[in-house]
Scaffold this motif. Structure first.
Motif, PDB file in Angstrom:
ATOM      1  N   LYS A  32       4.391   2.619   5.193  1.00 48.08           N
ATOM      2  CA  LYS A  32       5.402   3.506   5.702  1.00 48.08           C
ATOM      3  C   LYS A  32       5.196   5.038   5.769  1.00 48.08           C
ATOM      4  CE  LYS A  32       9.015   0.671   3.450  1.00 48.08           C
ATOM      5  NZ  LYS A  32      10.189   0.606   2.411  1.00 48.08           N
ATOM      6  N   VAL A  33       4.054   5.409   4.860  1.00 48.52           N
ATOM      7  CA  VAL A  33       3.947   6.770   5.201  1.00 48.52           C
ATOM      8  C   VAL A  33       3.069   7.130   6.682  1.00 48.52           C
ATOM      9  CG1 VAL A  33       2.405   8.640   4.651  1.00 48.52           C
ATOM     10  CG2 VAL A  33       4.037   7.381   2.992  1.00 48.52           C
ATOM     11  N   ILE A  34       2.246   5.843   6.868  1.00 54.37           N
ATOM     12  CA  ILE A  34       1.309   5.773   8.042  1.00 54.37           C
ATOM     13  C   ILE A  34       2.090   5.910   9.225  1.00 54.37           C
ATOM     14  CG2 ILE A  34      -0.248   4.628   9.342  1.00 54.37           C
ATOM     15  CD1 ILE A  34      -1.619   4.023   6.792  1.00 54.37           C
ATOM     16  N   THR A  35       3.095   4.951   9.227  1.00 52.92           N
ATOM     17  CA  THR A  35       4.046   4.732  10.332  1.00 52.92           C
ATOM     18  C   THR A  35       4.790   6.023  10.611  1.00 52.92           C
ATOM     19  OG1 THR A  35       4.129   2.267   9.935  1.00 52.92           O
ATOM     20  CG2 THR A  35       5.805   3.253  11.186  1.00 52.92           C
ATOM     21  N   ALA A  36       5.355   6.792   9.698  1.00 53.30           N
ATOM     22  CA  ALA A  36       6.059   7.933   9.667  1.00 53.30           C
ATOM     23  C   ALA A  36       5.220   8.896  10.352  1.00 53.30           C
ATOM     24  CB  ALA A  36       6.793   8.361   8.547  1.00 53.30           C
ATOM     25  N   SER A  37       3.881   8.900  10.026  1.00 59.94           N
ATOM     26  CA  SER A  37       3.165   9.801  10.472  1.00 59.94           C
ATOM     27  C   SER A  37       2.667   9.664  11.887  1.00 59.94           C
ATOM     28  CB  SER A  37       1.708   9.897   9.514  1.00 59.94           C
ATOM     29  OG  SER A  37       0.904  11.021  10.342  1.00 59.94           O
ATOM     30  N   GLN A  38       2.707   8.339  12.397  1.00 59.66           N
ATOM     31  CA  GLN A  38       2.433   8.052  13.849  1.00 59.66           C
ATOM     32  C   GLN A  38       3.374   8.317  14.768  1.00 59.66           C
ATOM     33  OE1 GLN A  38       1.211   3.845  12.935  1.00 59.66           O
ATOM     34  NE2 GLN A  38      -0.850   4.250  13.176  1.00 59.66           N
ATOM     35  N   ILE A  39       4.895   8.245  14.082  1.00 62.31           N
ATOM     36  CA  ILE A  39       5.831   8.484  14.922  1.00 62.31           C
ATOM     37  C   ILE A  39       6.123   9.870  15.270  1.00 62.31           C
ATOM     38  CG2 ILE A  39       8.310   8.327  14.998  1.00 62.31           C
ATOM     39  CD1 ILE A  39       8.173   5.869  13.347  1.00 62.31           C
ATOM     40  N   LEU A  40       5.632  10.899  14.091  1.00 65.10           N
ATOM     41  CA  LEU A  40       5.901  12.140  14.229  1.00 65.10           C
ATOM     42  C   LEU A  40       4.653  12.823  15.119  1.00 65.10           C
ATOM     43  CD1 LEU A  40       6.461  15.009  13.418  1.00 65.10           C
ATOM     44  CD2 LEU A  40       5.207  14.866  11.325  1.00 65.10           C
ATOM     45  N   ASP A  41       3.452  12.015  15.099  1.00 69.68           N
ATOM     46  CA  ASP A  41       2.526  12.386  16.179  1.00 69.68           C
ATOM     47  C   ASP A  41       2.865  12.234  17.653  1.00 69.68           C
ATOM     48  OD1 ASP A  41       0.772  13.140  14.072  1.00 69.68           O
ATOM     49  OD2 ASP A  41      -0.389  11.490  14.061  1.00 69.68           O
ATOM     50  N   SER A  42       3.364  11.014  17.847  1.00 73.42           N
ATOM     51  CA  SER A  42       3.931  10.807  18.869  1.00 73.42           C
ATOM     52  C   SER A  42       4.985  11.411  19.586  1.00 73.42           C
ATOM     53  CB  SER A  42       4.467   9.377  19.001  1.00 73.42           C
ATOM     54  OG  SER A  42       5.149   9.074  20.154  1.00 73.42           O
ATOM     55  N   VAL A  43       6.095  12.060  18.632  1.00 74.04           N
ATOM     56  CA  VAL A  43       6.710  12.893  19.216  1.00 74.04           C
ATOM     57  C   VAL A  43       6.288  14.567  19.545  1.00 74.04           C
ATOM     58  CG1 VAL A  43       9.129  14.153  18.701  1.00 74.04           C
ATOM     59  CG2 VAL A  43       8.801  11.887  18.139  1.00 74.04           C
ATOM     60  N   LEU A  44       5.244  15.017  18.412  1.00 72.32           N
ATOM     61  CA  LEU A  44       4.639  16.135  18.828  1.00 72.32           C
ATOM     62  C   LEU A  44       3.846  16.263  20.145  1.00 72.32           C
ATOM     63  CD1 LEU A  44       3.242  16.731  15.275  1.00 72.32           C
ATOM     64  CD2 LEU A  44       4.829  18.174  16.488  1.00 72.32           C
ATOM     65  N   ASN A  45       3.229  14.965  20.462  1.00 67.19           N
ATOM     66  CA  ASN A  45       2.657  14.800  21.669  1.00 67.19           C
ATOM     67  C   ASN A  45       3.414  14.895  23.016  1.00 67.19           C
ATOM     68  OD1 ASN A  45      -0.092  14.189  20.459  1.00 67.19           O
ATOM     69  ND2 ASN A  45       0.262  12.052  20.584  1.00 67.19           N
ATOM     70  N   GLU A  46       4.467  14.354  22.762  1.00 64.24           N
ATOM     71  CA  GLU A  46       5.636  14.577  23.992  1.00 64.24           C
ATOM     72  C   GLU A  46       6.039  15.823  24.023  1.00 64.24           C
ATOM     73  OE1 GLU A  46      10.255  12.903  24.472  1.00 64.24           O
ATOM     74  OE2 GLU A  46       9.098  11.757  23.150  1.00 64.24           O
ATOM     75  N   TYR A  47       6.187  16.708  22.911  1.00 64.08           N
ATOM     76  CA  TYR A  47       6.651  18.241  22.857  1.00 64.08           C
ATOM     77  C   TYR A  47       5.678  18.887  23.727  1.00 64.08           C
ATOM     78  CZ  TYR A  47       7.134  22.887  21.268  1.00 64.08           C
ATOM     79  OH  TYR A  47       7.447  24.236  21.275  1.00 64.08           O
ATOM     80  N   ASN A  48       4.074  18.418  23.303  1.00 58.07           N
ATOM     81  CA  ASN A  48       3.209  19.255  23.870  1.00 58.07           C
ATOM     82  C   ASN A  48       3.224  19.061  25.421  1.00 58.07           C
ATOM     83  OD1 ASN A  48       2.168  20.592  21.675  1.00 58.07           O
ATOM     84  ND2 ASN A  48       0.863  18.794  21.082  1.00 58.07           N
ATOM     85  N   GLU A  49       3.328  17.591  25.948  1.00 57.02           N
ATOM     86  CA  GLU A  49       3.543  17.587  27.367  1.00 57.02           C
ATOM     87  C   GLU A  49       4.663  18.384  28.077  1.00 57.02           C
ATOM     88  OE1 GLU A  49       1.444  15.848  29.300  1.00 57.02           O
ATOM     89  OE2 GLU A  49       0.256  15.761  27.416  1.00 57.02           O
ATOM     90  N   ILE A  50       5.850  18.473  27.385  1.00 53.45           N
ATOM     91  CA  ILE A  50       7.036  18.970  27.971  1.00 53.45           C
ATOM     92  C   ILE A  50       6.631  20.734  28.021  1.00 53.45           C
ATOM     93  CG2 ILE A  50       9.230  19.935  27.460  1.00 53.45           C
ATOM     94  CD1 ILE A  50       9.687  16.976  26.242  1.00 53.45           C
ATOM     95  N   ALA A  51       6.015  21.360  27.032  1.00 52.73           N
ATOM     96  CA  ALA A  51       5.478  22.563  26.771  1.00 52.73           C
ATOM     97  C   ALA A  51       4.544  22.901  27.814  1.00 52.73           C
ATOM     98  CB  ALA A  51       5.185  22.991  25.538  1.00 52.73           C
ATOM     99  N   LYS A  52       3.565  21.974  28.095  1.00 51.93           N
ATOM    100  CA  LYS A  52       2.690  22.253  29.347  1.00 51.93           C
ATOM    101  C   LYS A  52       3.501  22.212  30.803  1.00 51.93           C
ATOM    102  CE  LYS A  52      -1.458  19.872  27.247  1.00 51.93           C
ATOM    103  NZ  LYS A  52      -2.089  18.769  27.363  1.00 51.93           N
ATOM    104  N   LYS A  53       4.271  21.340  31.042  1.00 51.13           N
ATOM    105  CA  LYS A  53       4.938  21.505  32.343  1.00 51.13           C
ATOM    106  C   LYS A  53       5.739  22.583  32.471  1.00 51.13           C
ATOM    107  CE  LYS A  53       5.232  16.563  32.414  1.00 51.13           C
ATOM    108  NZ  LYS A  53       6.059  15.202  32.541  1.00 51.13           N
TER     109      LYS A  53
END
Length: 56
Positions: A32-53
């Motif tokens: 459950k911790v690993i899954t939550a961490s992966q979800i957070l990582d995914s959203v952080l990646n999405e944030y970084n992509e939006i910030a770059k644009k």
């Protein structure tokens, strides 16, 4: 609310959830911790992509 604000709110909520799971499970390798961490990582990646644009 802008897309960036929505993602920042989502990131904060996911961080809180992850921290709660870590305190509850006491094991960083709990699935459950690993899954939550992966979800957070995914959203952080999405944030970084939006910030770059928005910087262009």
């Amino acid at each position: 609310m802008s897309e960036m604000d929505e993602i920042l709110t989502q990131i904060e909520d996911l961080r809180k959830k992850l921290n709660m799971l870590i305190k509850e499970k006491h094991i960083l390798l709990d699935p459950k911790v690993i899954t939550a961490s992966q979800i957070l990582d995914s959203v952080l990646n999405e944030y970084n992509e939006i910030a770059k644009k928005s910087d262009k």
